[in-house]
Every structure is written in C-alpha cells, then in structure tokens.
Design a protein around this motif. Structure first.
Motif, PDB file in Angstrom:
ATOM      1  N   ASP A   1      51.607 -26.495  35.339  1.00  0.00           N
ATOM      2  CA  ASP A   1      51.972 -27.769  34.725  1.00  0.00           C
ATOM      3  C   ASP A   1      53.488 -27.869  34.619  1.00  0.00           C
ATOM      4  OD1 ASP A   1      52.778 -26.291  32.465  1.00  0.00           O
ATOM      5  OD2 ASP A   1      51.093 -26.903  31.245  1.00  0.00           O
ATOM      6  N   ARG A   2      53.972 -28.974  34.099  1.00  0.00           N
ATOM      7  CA  ARG A   2      55.416 -29.190  34.039  1.00  0.00           C
ATOM      8  C   ARG A   2      56.102 -28.365  32.960  1.00  0.00           C
ATOM      9  NH1 ARG A   2      54.626 -35.221  33.899  1.00  0.00           N
ATOM     10  NH2 ARG A   2      52.606 -34.829  34.751  1.00  0.00           N
ATOM     11  N   SER A   3      55.331 -27.661  32.159  1.00  0.00           N
ATOM     12  CA  SER A   3      55.911 -26.786  31.131  1.00  0.00           C
ATOM     13  C   SER A   3      55.989 -25.338  31.590  1.00  0.00           C
ATOM     14  CB  SER A   3      55.082 -26.865  29.848  1.00  0.00           C
ATOM     15  OG  SER A   3      55.102 -28.164  29.338  1.00  0.00           O
ATOM     16  N   GLY A   4      55.575 -25.073  32.828  1.00  0.00           N
ATOM     17  CA  GLY A   4      55.643 -23.712  33.351  1.00  0.00           C
ATOM     18  C   GLY A   4      54.408 -22.886  33.071  1.00  0.00           C
ATOM     19  N   ASN A   5      53.256 -23.529  32.997  1.00  0.00           N
ATOM     20  CA  ASN A   5      51.999 -22.823  32.767  1.00  0.00           C
ATOM     21  C   ASN A   5      51.066 -22.984  33.951  1.00  0.00           C
ATOM     22  OD1 ASN A   5      52.484 -22.109  29.922  1.00  0.00           O
ATOM     23  ND2 ASN A   5      52.362 -24.310  29.600  1.00  0.00           N
ATOM     24  N   LEU A   6      50.257 -21.981  34.170  1.00  0.00           N
ATOM     25  CA  LEU A   6      49.158 -22.054  35.131  1.00  0.00           C
ATOM     26  C   LEU A   6      47.866 -22.085  34.330  1.00  0.00           C
ATOM     27  CD1 LEU A   6      50.280 -19.324  37.690  1.00  0.00           C
ATOM     28  CD2 LEU A   6      50.523 -21.798  37.913  1.00  0.00           C
ATOM     29  N   TRP A   7      46.981 -23.052  34.602  1.00  0.00           N
ATOM     30  CA  TRP A   7      45.745 -23.221  33.844  1.00  0.00           C
ATOM     31  C   TRP A   7      44.568 -22.700  34.645  1.00  0.00           C
ATOM     32  CZ3 TRP A   7      45.461 -25.387  28.912  1.00  0.00           C
ATOM     33  CH2 TRP A   7      46.678 -25.854  28.412  1.00  0.00           C
ATOM     34  N   PHE A   8      43.618 -22.056  33.951  1.00  0.00           N
ATOM     35  CA  PHE A   8      42.434 -21.491  34.590  1.00  0.00           C
ATOM     36  C   PHE A   8      41.187 -21.858  33.802  1.00  0.00           C
ATOM     37  CE2 PHE A   8      46.006 -18.690  35.429  1.00  0.00           C
ATOM     38  CZ  PHE A   8      45.926 -18.525  36.805  1.00  0.00           C
ATOM     39  N   GLY A   9      40.277 -22.562  34.437  1.00  0.00           N
ATOM     40  CA  GLY A   9      38.971 -22.812  33.837  1.00  0.00           C
ATOM     41  C   GLY A   9      38.037 -21.684  34.230  1.00  0.00           C
ATOM     42  N   CYS A  10      37.132 -21.335  33.340  1.00  0.00           N
ATOM     43  CA  CYS A  10      36.188 -20.263  33.670  1.00  0.00           C
ATOM     44  C   CYS A  10      34.817 -20.573  33.069  1.00  0.00           C
ATOM     45  CB  CYS A  10      36.707 -18.910  33.226  1.00  0.00           C
ATOM     46  SG  CYS A  10      36.979 -18.742  31.463  1.00  0.00           S
ATOM     47  N   ASN A  11      33.838 -19.790  33.481  1.00  0.00           N
ATOM     48  CA  ASN A  11      32.449 -20.034  33.098  1.00  0.00           C
ATOM     49  C   ASN A  11      31.999 -19.265  31.872  1.00  0.00           C
ATOM     50  OD1 ASN A  11      32.118 -21.780  35.228  1.00  0.00           O
ATOM     51  ND2 ASN A  11      31.464 -20.170  36.618  1.00  0.00           N
ATOM     52  N   SER A  12      32.881 -18.524  31.259  1.00  0.00           N
ATOM     53  CA  SER A  12      32.456 -17.747  30.092  1.00  0.00           C
ATOM     54  C   SER A  12      33.621 -17.546  29.132  1.00  0.00           C
ATOM     55  CB  SER A  12      31.913 -16.391  30.545  1.00  0.00           C
ATOM     56  OG  SER A  12      32.924 -15.665  31.215  1.00  0.00           O
ATOM     57  N   ASP A  49      48.172 -35.129  33.793  1.00  0.00           N
ATOM     58  CA  ASP A  49      48.542 -36.432  34.336  1.00  0.00           C
ATOM     59  C   ASP A  49      50.038 -36.693  34.173  1.00  0.00           C
ATOM     60  OD1 ASP A  49      48.980 -37.459  31.732  1.00  0.00           O
ATOM     61  OD2 ASP A  49      47.099 -38.572  31.689  1.00  0.00           O
ATOM     62  N   SER A  50      50.479 -37.850  34.627  1.00  0.00           N
ATOM     63  CA  SER A  50      51.907 -38.185  34.608  1.00  0.00           C
ATOM     64  C   SER A  50      52.466 -38.348  33.189  1.00  0.00           C
ATOM     65  CB  SER A  50      52.155 -39.471  35.404  1.00  0.00           C
ATOM     66  OG  SER A  50      51.406 -40.538  34.858  1.00  0.00           O
ATOM     67  N   LYS A  51      51.591 -38.496  32.203  1.00  0.00           N
ATOM     68  CA  LYS A  51      52.013 -38.607  30.800  1.00  0.00           C
ATOM     69  C   LYS A  51      51.903 -37.262  30.077  1.00  0.00           C
ATOM     70  CE  LYS A  51      52.048 -43.219  30.890  1.00  0.00           C
ATOM     71  NZ  LYS A  51      52.905 -44.202  30.449  1.00  0.00           N
ATOM     72  N   ARG A  52      51.666 -36.203  30.854  1.00  0.00           N
ATOM     73  CA  ARG A  52      51.558 -34.825  30.353  1.00  0.00           C
ATOM     74  C   ARG A  52      50.330 -34.607  29.468  1.00  0.00           C
ATOM     75  NH1 ARG A  52      57.584 -32.472  30.088  1.00  0.00           N
ATOM     76  NH2 ARG A  52      56.426 -30.577  30.417  1.00  0.00           N
ATOM     77  N   ARG A  53      49.300 -35.395  29.709  1.00  0.00           N
ATOM     78  CA  ARG A  53      48.012 -35.200  29.042  1.00  0.00           C
ATOM     79  C   ARG A  53      47.138 -34.373  29.970  1.00  0.00           C
ATOM     80  NH1 ARG A  53      47.566 -41.587  28.237  1.00  0.00           N
ATOM     81  NH2 ARG A  53      47.776 -41.280  30.474  1.00  0.00           N
ATOM     82  N   TYR A  66      43.021 -34.233  26.414  1.00  0.00           N
ATOM     83  CA  TYR A  66      43.852 -33.614  25.387  1.00  0.00           C
ATOM     84  C   TYR A  66      45.286 -34.094  25.557  1.00  0.00           C
ATOM     85  CZ  TYR A  66      46.703 -30.058  23.086  1.00  0.00           C
ATOM     86  OH  TYR A  66      47.640 -29.411  22.316  1.00  0.00           O
ATOM     87  N   ASP A  67      45.831 -34.665  24.491  1.00  0.00           N
ATOM     88  CA  ASP A  67      47.211 -35.133  24.476  1.00  0.00           C
ATOM     89  C   ASP A  67      48.003 -34.209  23.554  1.00  0.00           C
ATOM     90  OD1 ASP A  67      49.655 -36.409  24.141  1.00  0.00           O
ATOM     91  OD2 ASP A  67      48.764 -38.414  24.031  1.00  0.00           O
ATOM     92  N   PRO A  68      48.750 -33.249  24.118  1.00  0.00           N
ATOM     93  CA  PRO A  68      49.478 -32.302  23.267  1.00  0.00           C
ATOM     94  C   PRO A  68      50.588 -32.947  22.438  1.00  0.00           C
ATOM     95  CG  PRO A  68      49.912 -31.861  25.592  1.00  0.00           C
ATOM     96  CD  PRO A  68      48.900 -32.954  25.536  1.00  0.00           C
ATOM     97  N   ALA A  69      51.175 -34.029  22.914  1.00  0.00           N
ATOM     98  CA  ALA A  69      52.244 -34.689  22.149  1.00  0.00           C
ATOM     99  C   ALA A  69      51.702 -35.275  20.852  1.00  0.00           C
ATOM    100  CB  ALA A  69      52.896 -35.785  22.987  1.00  0.00           C
ATOM    101  N   ARG A  70      50.490 -35.804  20.894  1.00  0.00           N
ATOM    102  CA  ARG A  70      49.868 -36.395  19.703  1.00  0.00           C
ATOM    103  C   ARG A  70      48.877 -35.445  19.036  1.00  0.00           C
ATOM    104  NH1 ARG A  70      49.463 -41.386  23.185  1.00  0.00           N
ATOM    105  NH2 ARG A  70      51.119 -42.716  22.400  1.00  0.00           N
ATOM    106  N   GLU A  71      48.592 -34.318  19.691  1.00  0.00           N
ATOM    107  CA  GLU A  71      47.598 -33.351  19.218  1.00  0.00           C
ATOM    108  C   GLU A  71      46.250 -34.029  18.976  1.00  0.00           C
ATOM    109  OE1 GLU A  71      48.878 -30.645  16.191  1.00  0.00           O
ATOM    110  OE2 GLU A  71      50.868 -30.452  17.073  1.00  0.00           O
ATOM    111  N   THR A  99      49.174 -45.706  40.113  1.00  0.00           N
ATOM    112  CA  THR A  99      49.297 -46.664  39.012  1.00  0.00           C
ATOM    113  C   THR A  99      48.929 -46.047  37.668  1.00  0.00           C
ATOM    114  OG1 THR A  99      47.033 -47.508  39.226  1.00  0.00           O
ATOM    115  CG2 THR A  99      48.739 -48.576  40.576  1.00  0.00           C
ATOM    116  N   GLY A 100      48.546 -44.770  37.672  1.00  0.00           N
ATOM    117  CA  GLY A 100      48.179 -44.097  36.431  1.00  0.00           C
ATOM    118  C   GLY A 100      46.695 -44.097  36.128  1.00  0.00           C
ATOM    119  N   LEU A 101      45.871 -44.690  37.020  1.00  0.00           N
ATOM    120  CA  LEU A 101      44.418 -44.614  36.819  1.00  0.00           C
ATOM    121  C   LEU A 101      43.955 -43.193  37.070  1.00  0.00           C
ATOM    122  CD1 LEU A 101      43.053 -47.814  38.616  1.00  0.00           C
ATOM    123  CD2 LEU A 101      43.412 -47.459  36.171  1.00  0.00           C
ATOM    124  N   ILE A 102      43.004 -42.751  36.279  1.00  0.00           N
ATOM    125  CA  ILE A 102      42.407 -41.433  36.443  1.00  0.00           C
ATOM    126  C   ILE A 102      41.067 -41.618  37.142  1.00  0.00           C
ATOM    127  CG2 ILE A 102      41.557 -39.374  35.250  1.00  0.00           C
ATOM    128  CD1 ILE A 102      44.624 -39.816  35.028  1.00  0.00           C
TER     129      ILE A 102
END
Length: 188
Positions: A1-12, A49-53, A66-71, A99-102
């Motif tokens: 992400d733009r904060s320098g993190n790598l995200w990993f989803g997992c099954n457990s 996304d482009s708004k960092r959500r 999840y919107d980290p800016a607004r928690e 256009t920002g559509l997800i």
C-alpha cells in the motif's frame, strides 16, 4: 500500500496480516480496533483504493470497507434487491476504475459501487453480461472493465452501457478464467 505495507489475506488464524517494509515487522488486524471483530475470518482479497481505504473480501461473507483515516468499517453483502448490496457474498476480485467506482466480481455477477454516493449497480446475465460467474477483473487505460466470465471474456464500455464478449471464435484459446488472473501491465 502507499504507507509501505504488504497485505496478506489467509484462510485461518487472524485472516489478515500486513508486513511493514520500514520496520520489517508483521502485524495483525487484532491491532486495529475497528477491525478486531473480523479476527479469524478468512480473507481472499484486499484492495487499497485511491482514497486510501481498504476493501477486504471475506470468504462467503461479502466485503468490508475499512477507512483508517476515519477509523470506520462498513459491510457490504449480497442483496436480493441489489439496491444496496453485492451480486453475491463469494467475492473473487476487487478493482477501482478511473472515476473511483469500485468493481466487485462474484459468482452471481459483478457490482459497481460509487463509495461517495453509496450507489450500487449489478451486472449479470439478465442485463447483458455473457454469464453470471465473474472472475478476474481489469480496468484498461480507456476505463473499460474487462472481466473473465463463464462464457467468455467480457468488456464493458467506458459509458457502462454495452458489453462485448470475446470467445474462441474471436481467437481466445479458452474461455475458462481462473480467479484473480486479470492484470494490466504498466505499458498498457
């Protein structure tokens, strides 16, 4: 992400981890108050996304925004009316257009969400899509949405009014598309 993190989803276990490249450390969603209640859920996809959500798909349970800016956290699930819901709860892919559509693909179609207006539109075989099972998504430089569907490779024009479907007759060697296989290279 733009904060320098790598995200990993997992099954457990935690379901979602991230690795901070700067501190060289792993973190769990248990560390985020707004996401704690999702600890232990299986996560199959994450999009910043482009708004960092963060748009997080949970296996068979829709999507979490999840919107980290607004928690804040918001959940999106399948809706029979499709007015404020997804095409299905089994999410395959998530992309953002220019256009920002997800765009969220599911086994029952694809849903576009305007996160600012909370407007939803679902596409499936009842309104022009070649099939209901939608796998990989890709957004090209012309803002067209490409999707692997059961029945071919579908392209939704930038005006979001017309589908073009490509099959073996158009030169594809196969019309079977695995999950998460849609990628646009940097050079287009």
């Amino acid at each position: 992400d733009r904060s320098g993190n790598l995200w990993f989803g997992c099954n457990s276990n935690d379901g979602l981890y991230w690795y901070n490249l700067k501190t060289k450390s792993f973190h769990s969603i248990r560390e985020i108050q707004a996401l704690k209640k999702y600890w232990g859920k299986e996560v199959s996809y994450v999009l910043e996304d482009s708004k960092r959500r963060y748009w997080i798909s949970t296996t068979y349970q829709g999507v979490i925004l999840y919107d980290p800016a607004r928690e804040t956290v918001r959940e999106f699930k399948q809706s029979n009316t499709n007015q404020m819901g997804l095409a299905g709860n089994t999410v395959i892919d998530i992309k953002e257009d220019k256009t920002g559509l997800i765009w969220i693909s599911c086994f029952n179609g694809v849903t576009s969400i305007d996160p600012e207006k909370m407007q939803f539109k679902t596409y499936n075989n009842r309104n022009g899509l070649a099939g209901c099972t939608v796998g990989p998504l890709a957004i090209d430089d012309s803002n067209r949405v490409w999707m692997g569907v059961n029945g071919g490779l579908a392209m939704l024009d930038a005006d979001r009014k017309h589908f073009t479907t490509f099959t073996e007759k158009d030169g594809l060697s196969s019309i079977q598309f695995p999950e998460h296989a849609g990628v646009i290279c940097r050079d287009g």
